[in-house]
Design a protein around this motif. Structure first.
Motif, short mmCIF file in Angstrom:
data_model
loop_
_atom_site.label_atom_id
_atom_site.label_comp_id
_atom_site.label_asym_id
_atom_site.label_seq_id
_atom_site.Cartn_x
_atom_site.Cartn_y
_atom_site.Cartn_z
N THR A 296 41.03 40.49 38.28
CA THR A 296 39.86 40.80 39.08
C THR A 296 39.00 41.87 38.41
OG1 THR A 296 41.01 40.25 41.14
CG2 THR A 296 39.06 41.64 41.32
N VAL A 297 39.64 42.93 37.92
CA VAL A 297 38.90 43.99 37.24
C VAL A 297 38.17 43.44 36.02
CG1 VAL A 297 39.13 46.13 35.92
CG2 VAL A 297 40.41 45.84 38.05
N ILE A 298 38.87 42.64 35.21
CA ILE A 298 38.25 42.07 34.01
C ILE A 298 37.07 41.17 34.36
CG2 ILE A 298 38.61 40.51 32.05
CD1 ILE A 298 41.52 41.51 31.95
N LEU A 299 37.28 40.28 35.31
CA LEU A 299 36.24 39.32 35.69
C LEU A 299 35.03 40.03 36.27
CD1 LEU A 299 38.47 36.54 37.27
CD2 LEU A 299 37.11 36.34 35.19
N VAL A 300 35.27 41.00 37.14
CA VAL A 300 34.16 41.72 37.78
C VAL A 300 33.35 42.49 36.74
CG1 VAL A 300 33.58 43.63 39.33
CG2 VAL A 300 35.21 41.89 40.06
N LEU A 301 34.04 43.18 35.84
CA LEU A 301 33.33 43.97 34.82
C LEU A 301 32.54 43.08 33.87
CD1 LEU A 301 36.00 46.69 33.96
CD2 LEU A 301 33.94 46.94 35.35
N VAL A 302 33.17 41.99 33.42
CA VAL A 302 32.48 41.08 32.49
C VAL A 302 31.29 40.42 33.18
CG1 VAL A 302 32.70 38.96 31.15
CG2 VAL A 302 34.51 40.68 31.07
N PHE B 96 31.16 36.77 45.27
CA PHE B 96 32.38 36.93 46.06
C PHE B 96 33.10 35.60 46.23
CE2 PHE B 96 34.41 36.93 50.33
CZ PHE B 96 35.41 37.87 50.07
N ILE B 97 32.35 34.55 46.49
CA ILE B 97 32.94 33.22 46.64
C ILE B 97 33.59 32.77 45.33
CG2 ILE B 97 32.42 30.77 47.00
CD1 ILE B 97 30.30 31.66 49.05
N MET B 98 32.92 33.01 44.21
CA MET B 98 33.48 32.63 42.92
C MET B 98 34.78 33.40 42.65
SD MET B 98 33.42 30.86 40.16
CE MET B 98 31.78 30.13 40.05
N LEU B 99 34.78 34.69 42.97
CA LEU B 99 35.98 35.50 42.77
C LEU B 99 37.12 35.01 43.65
CD1 LEU B 99 37.26 37.94 41.38
CD2 LEU B 99 36.39 39.36 43.26
N CYS B 100 36.82 34.64 44.89
CA CYS B 100 37.84 34.10 45.80
C CYS B 100 38.44 32.81 45.25
CB CYS B 100 37.23 33.84 47.19
SG CYS B 100 36.90 35.32 48.14
#
Length: 205
Positions: A21-27, A45-49
């Motif tokens: 999650t940290v990696i994906l959010v930062l990138v 948010f939907i993509m992260l879920c």
């Protein structure tokens, strides 16, 4: 039963989920900022879920309940083996359906189609790949799981279609990005509150 399976999965994979999650959010944030793309909170948010759901799905279908029985390639044989009130029916039949309902919702949303058939085909092919992988890692393949997963994907697609039809009839302000962002934020705050209220954070220790 489903709650305990979910909490067990969270307990075992939360470090991976946290790091991913940290990696994906930062990138993702870096990409949006550098390329001057518009940030829409509810879409991100939907993509992260969806990504978190896929990671949990991977854990559930590969690391839980190792089964060293025989493969089943006879449709409906295992489905009708259980009584509908039994624990095994709830876990093996309803569980396989429920497991793929979110998949059907996410896929139908991402491929942006009003038709159900593409989601059903994708659900079927993904379920087949799961059964093949399970067979290769020492578990068993079951054609009934494919049927149930595909049915779950179908239900998810129908839910999304129904949701989309309702959304179109709502007032314009309720379809506004700011309003949807606010709904997602309220959802996140509610989940955090419920987690602390009922001690769900203890599964991380």
């Amino acid at each position: 039963m489903f709650t305990s399976i979910f909490l067990k999965a969270i307990h075992n994979v939360w470090p991976m989920l946290f790091i991913f999650t940290v990696i994906l959010v930062l990138v993702r944030l870096a990409y949006l900022f550098i390329n001057k793309k518009k940030f829409v909170f509810y879409r991100e948010f939907i993509m992260l879920c969806f990504i978190i759901y896929i990671l949990l799905l991977y854990y559930i279908v590969t690391f839980q309940d190792n089964n060293y029985g025989t493969n089943n390639f006879v449709p409906f044989r295992e489905i009708f083996r259980y009584h509908y009130t039994s624990r095994l029916f709830i876990k093996n039949v309803l569980g396989n359906i429920i497991l793929f309902i979110p998949f059907g919702i996410f896929v139908t949303r991402f491929i942006k189609t009003k038709k159900i058939f593409p989601t059903v085909v994708i659900s079927f092919l993904v379920s087949c790949s799961i059964e093949f992988a399970q067979m290769r890692i020492g578990r068993t393949a079951d054609i009934d799981d494919v049927i149930l997963n595909t049915f779950g994907g179908l239900i998810g697609a129908l839910i999304y279609k129904f949701e989309s039809d309702i959304l179109k009839k709502l007032p314009s302000f309720m379809r506004n990005e700011l309003f949807l962002d606010l709904l997602c934020l309220i959802l996140i705050i509610s989940i955090i509150y419920v987690s602390f209220r009922f001690g769900f954070w203890r599964v991380l220790s």
